[in-house]
Design an enzyme around this catalytic site. Structure first.
Site, PDB file in Angstrom:
ATOM      1  N   ASP A 106       0.866  -1.178   0.000  1.00 40.30           N
ATOM      2  CA  ASP A 106       0.000   0.000   0.000  1.00 40.30           C
ATOM      3  C   ASP A 106       0.909   1.236   0.000  1.00 40.30           C
ATOM      4  OD1 ASP A 106      -2.158   1.695   0.361  1.00 40.30           O
ATOM      5  OD2 ASP A 106      -2.533   1.156   2.427  1.00 40.30           O
ATOM      6  N   LYS A 134      -0.952  -1.345  -4.672  1.00 38.49           N
ATOM      7  CA  LYS A 134      -1.677  -0.089  -4.921  1.00 38.49           C
ATOM      8  C   LYS A 134      -0.649   0.971  -5.318  1.00 38.49           C
ATOM      9  CE  LYS A 134      -4.998  -0.969  -1.148  1.00 38.49           C
ATOM     10  NZ  LYS A 134      -5.492  -0.473   0.156  1.00 38.49           N
ATOM     11  N   ARG A 168      -9.919 -12.876   6.138  1.00 40.64           N
ATOM     12  CA  ARG A 168      -8.692 -13.420   5.529  1.00 40.64           C
ATOM     13  C   ARG A 168      -8.920 -14.721   4.779  1.00 40.64           C
ATOM     14  NH1 ARG A 168      -4.319 -10.689   7.739  1.00 40.64           N
ATOM     15  NH2 ARG A 168      -4.425 -10.204   9.950  1.00 40.64           N
TER      16      ARG A 168
HETATM   17  P1  IMP Z   1       1.860  -0.511   3.793  1.00 39.79           P
HETATM   18  O1  IMP Z   1       2.934  -0.466   4.826  1.00 39.79           O
HETATM   19  O2  IMP Z   1       1.044   0.757   3.776  1.00 39.79           O
HETATM   20  O3  IMP Z   1       2.379  -0.860   2.408  1.00 39.79           O
HETATM   21  O4  IMP Z   1       0.802  -1.623   4.156  1.00 39.79           O
HETATM   22  C1  IMP Z   1       1.166  -2.720   4.864  1.00 39.79           C
HETATM   23  C2  IMP Z   1       0.032  -3.534   5.380  1.00 39.79           C
HETATM   24  O5  IMP Z   1      -1.204  -2.829   5.516  1.00 39.79           O
HETATM   25  C3  IMP Z   1      -0.281  -4.684   4.460  1.00 39.79           C
HETATM   26  O6  IMP Z   1       0.649  -5.744   4.603  1.00 39.79           O
HETATM   27  C4  IMP Z   1      -1.671  -5.053   4.943  1.00 39.79           C
HETATM   28  O7  IMP Z   1      -1.594  -5.867   6.087  1.00 39.79           O
HETATM   29  C5  IMP Z   1      -2.284  -3.705   5.312  1.00 39.79           C
HETATM   30  N1  IMP Z   1      -3.136  -3.231   4.211  1.00 39.79           N
HETATM   31  C6  IMP Z   1      -2.864  -2.291   3.286  1.00 39.79           C
HETATM   32  N2  IMP Z   1      -3.897  -2.117   2.444  1.00 39.79           N
HETATM   33  C7  IMP Z   1      -4.855  -2.984   2.840  1.00 39.79           C
HETATM   34  C8  IMP Z   1      -6.168  -3.314   2.340  1.00 39.79           C
HETATM   35  O8  IMP Z   1      -6.683  -2.771   1.352  1.00 39.79           O
HETATM   36  N3  IMP Z   1      -6.841  -4.286   3.034  1.00 39.79           N
HETATM   37  C9  IMP Z   1      -6.338  -4.924   4.120  1.00 39.79           C
HETATM   38  N4  IMP Z   1      -5.104  -4.658   4.601  1.00 39.79           N
HETATM   39  C10 IMP Z   1      -4.369  -3.702   3.967  1.00 39.79           C
END
Ligand code: IMP
Length: 177
Positions: A106, A134, A168
């Site tokens: 994300d 994303k 999940r």
């Molecule tokens: P990041 O550090 O923002 O890249 O996101 C890390 C974590 O956030 C991912 O490994 C997911 O566990 C959670 N995450 C991000 N986007 C989503 C989503 O759309 N649905 C559920 N979990 C998400």
């Protein structure tokens, strides 16, 4: 596929299990072609990546090791800034090709922390494989080597991804309705 209700939220069908499986096979084919001589170690980032890892690794056709890790970040009592710890990695990764297996990228901040920890371990190289990505949310310039499916900046559940601990186990992916 019908609507999915989790706690206070409704989710609608978004990506079918068939489409996900096709994407996973494409990722596996790329890894099989590119990393076959590397004897890599796959680092599966729990909890979310368990389902992707299970499907992906069944398609990998060369010798490899698999380890399951958790990324924990906390603020130390005395130090400034946050400390990231990699829990569960018992294998020696010196000079190894490490394939990070993620459920979703994300903002990329979790991945960045994980890569920072790994880079202190004298690995040969790292590769990132993620089921979902994303791109419009990414807050750094980390390279994602193997992506299953790119999605817009929507909140999704299923295929390992949760909302408040639930969802999940769904084999299809749902998006907030
Ligand atoms: P990041 O550090 O923002 O890249 O996101 C890390 C974590 O956030 C991912 O490994 C997911 O566990 C959670 N995450 C991000 N986007 C989503 C989503 O759309 N649905 C559920 N979990 C998400």
């Amino acid at each position: 596929m019908s609507l999915l209700k989790i706690k206070d939220k409704q989710f609608k069908p978004y990506i079918s299990s068939e489409k996900i499986q096709e994407a996973v096979k494409n990722v596996a084919a790329k890894i099989n072609a590119e990393l076959k001589d590397e004897f890599p170690i796959f680092l599966v980032v729990l909890n979310g990546a368990f389902m992707f890892a299970s499907d992906l690794l069944k398609e990998i056709n060369f010798p490899c090791e698999i380890s399951f890790v958790k990324v924990a970040s906390y603020h130390g009592a005395t130090s400034s800034g946050s400390v990231t710890e990699l829990i569960g990695l018992t294998e020696d990764v010196t000079n190894r090709t490490v394939v990070i297996v993620e459920d979703i990228v994300d903002t990329g901040l979790t991945l960045e922390k994980l890569i920072n920890v790994l880079s202190k371990k004298n690995i040969k190289q790292y590769k990132v494989a993620t089921a979902f990505f994303k791109p419009s949310s990414l807050k750094n310039n980390i390279k994602i080597h193997y992506t299953g499916i790119e999605i817009p900046n929507d909140f999704v559940v299923g295929y390992g991804l949760d909302y408040d601990g639930l969802g999940r186990n769904q084999k299809n992916v749902f998006v907030l309705a």
